[in-house]
Design an enzyme around this catalytic site. Sequence first.
Site, PDB file in Angstrom:
ATOM      1  CG  HIS A 156      49.650  48.664  78.329  1.00  0.00           C
ATOM      2  ND1 HIS A 156      50.706  49.202  79.015  1.00  0.00           N
ATOM      3  CD2 HIS A 156      48.581  49.453  78.623  1.00  0.00           C
ATOM      4  CE1 HIS A 156      50.315  50.241  79.713  1.00  0.00           C
ATOM      5  NE2 HIS A 156      49.018  50.429  79.490  1.00  0.00           N
ATOM      6  CB  SER A 277      62.646  29.247  55.225  1.00  0.00           C
ATOM      7  OG  SER A 277      63.466  28.299  55.875  1.00  0.00           O
ATOM      8  CE  LYS A 283      59.126  31.356  58.778  1.00  0.00           C
ATOM      9  NZ  LYS A 283      60.491  31.203  59.297  1.00  0.00           N
ATOM     10  CD  GLU A 290      62.280  39.691  60.060  1.00  0.00           C
ATOM     11  OE1 GLU A 290      61.446  38.982  60.650  1.00  0.00           O
ATOM     12  OE2 GLU A 290      63.188  39.220  59.335  1.00  0.00           O
TER      13      GLU A 290
END
Length: 458
Positions: A156, A277, A283, A290
């Site tokens: 979970h 970024s 970043k 992704e």
Amino acid sequence: MAQLWGGRFTKETDKLVYNFNASISFDKKLVKQDITGSKAHVAMLSKQDILTKEEGEVIQKTLDEILEEVLSGKLEITDEYEDIHSFVEANLIERTGDTGKKLHTGRSRNDQVALDMKLFTRDEIDETDELLKGLLNTIFQIMKDNLDTIMPGFTHLQKAQPVTLAHHMGAYFEMFKRDRDRLKDTKRRLNLCPLGSGALAGTTYPLDRDYTASLLGFDGPTLNSMDSVSDRDYLIEYLSDLSLIMMHLSRFCEEIITWNTNEYRFVDIDDSYSTGSSIMPQKKNPDIAELVRGKTGRVYGALMSLLTVMKGIPLAYNKDMQEDKELSFDAFDTAKGCLALFDGMLKTMKFNKENMRASAAKGFTNATDAADYLVNNGVPFRDAHSIIGRLVLYCIEKEKSIDELSLEELQNISDVFKEDIFEAVNLKTCVDKRLTIGAPGKQAMEKVLNIYSEYLKK
């Protein structure tokens, strides 16, 4: 407009209709398979004396020349041809005259394209399998190097029990191992040759279909000509296999994306597999992970598209089946690209072992072992469960892990606790005493690694 038909027609096909009907823009990927199949067909025709030996040799030699020129870029496949079959045949006839016109004897475009797609899919399965094996080798090496790297196991998305990085990686080894099994099974089922089935009812020519099948590396000929030209089950199966592979990659990527966050800091993705970024200089984004996660839906789309195309098609061949190619080709390339990039990302990834261990400790992953300690010292399990619940609540209030408490603090909650509790809840002890095969204990994992090592040698 180069077409293999026309005698029945008195008017030219409308240009818009021709373009809508044509498949050359995407089935040109089949040029190698189309020529390979044609060469086998010609060899069989010569063997059966349907073509003379000389005719067969001329056609075979010219087909080789056409393929060589296409692969070198000397001969371009253009949209003046309706499909790859007409491109090959038109160029053959242009070079050999009437001899080239005999190539199509005893053959239809229906069994020809069925053969091309099977040959192409079979090659793709082999390439995908090699990529999977490479990924499995990468995972195997990480497992070997991290038998003692303790981390939290989750249910979970909550920290549950301590495991090792080797054990966690082993779950993905099992997934991709099953994927290879599915590919092998799909290849076995598709490996029957449709050539010689004609349009749908075979042919009156004395073809030797067993011979053609053997030349092309098939296990034998298909046994029903109608099914042969209208079957795309093997393609649906392969797209299903790819969908499962992509699902496994996507799950793995989701974990890496999570582990890469500032909150976890379990991994550092190599700069070569990250991006920055345009506005935030701090970043470092896990773009490859992704994108693999995102491209999974693209492969699913190809599977659902072909299932939808095939669901209402009566026997035998229908033009709808031309839709089997574009999205399938895209799915093949997408899955292979994702496997290659993911493997590269995983190979170069650094694991922050101390952060993993600290997370396991702070997450009370040894709470179950603390409860087992009480049970082994005569406390009923339900009471032990309640005691450890209170213990965890105390730890949260004090911002400590269980093994950071003093014996006095432990005994304030239950006087059953003795000095040996610290060994019982030591994370390494918690992991290593799980010795059943498939568990994360070191002895169990070493047995599994030996099994995996033998598997990878095959």
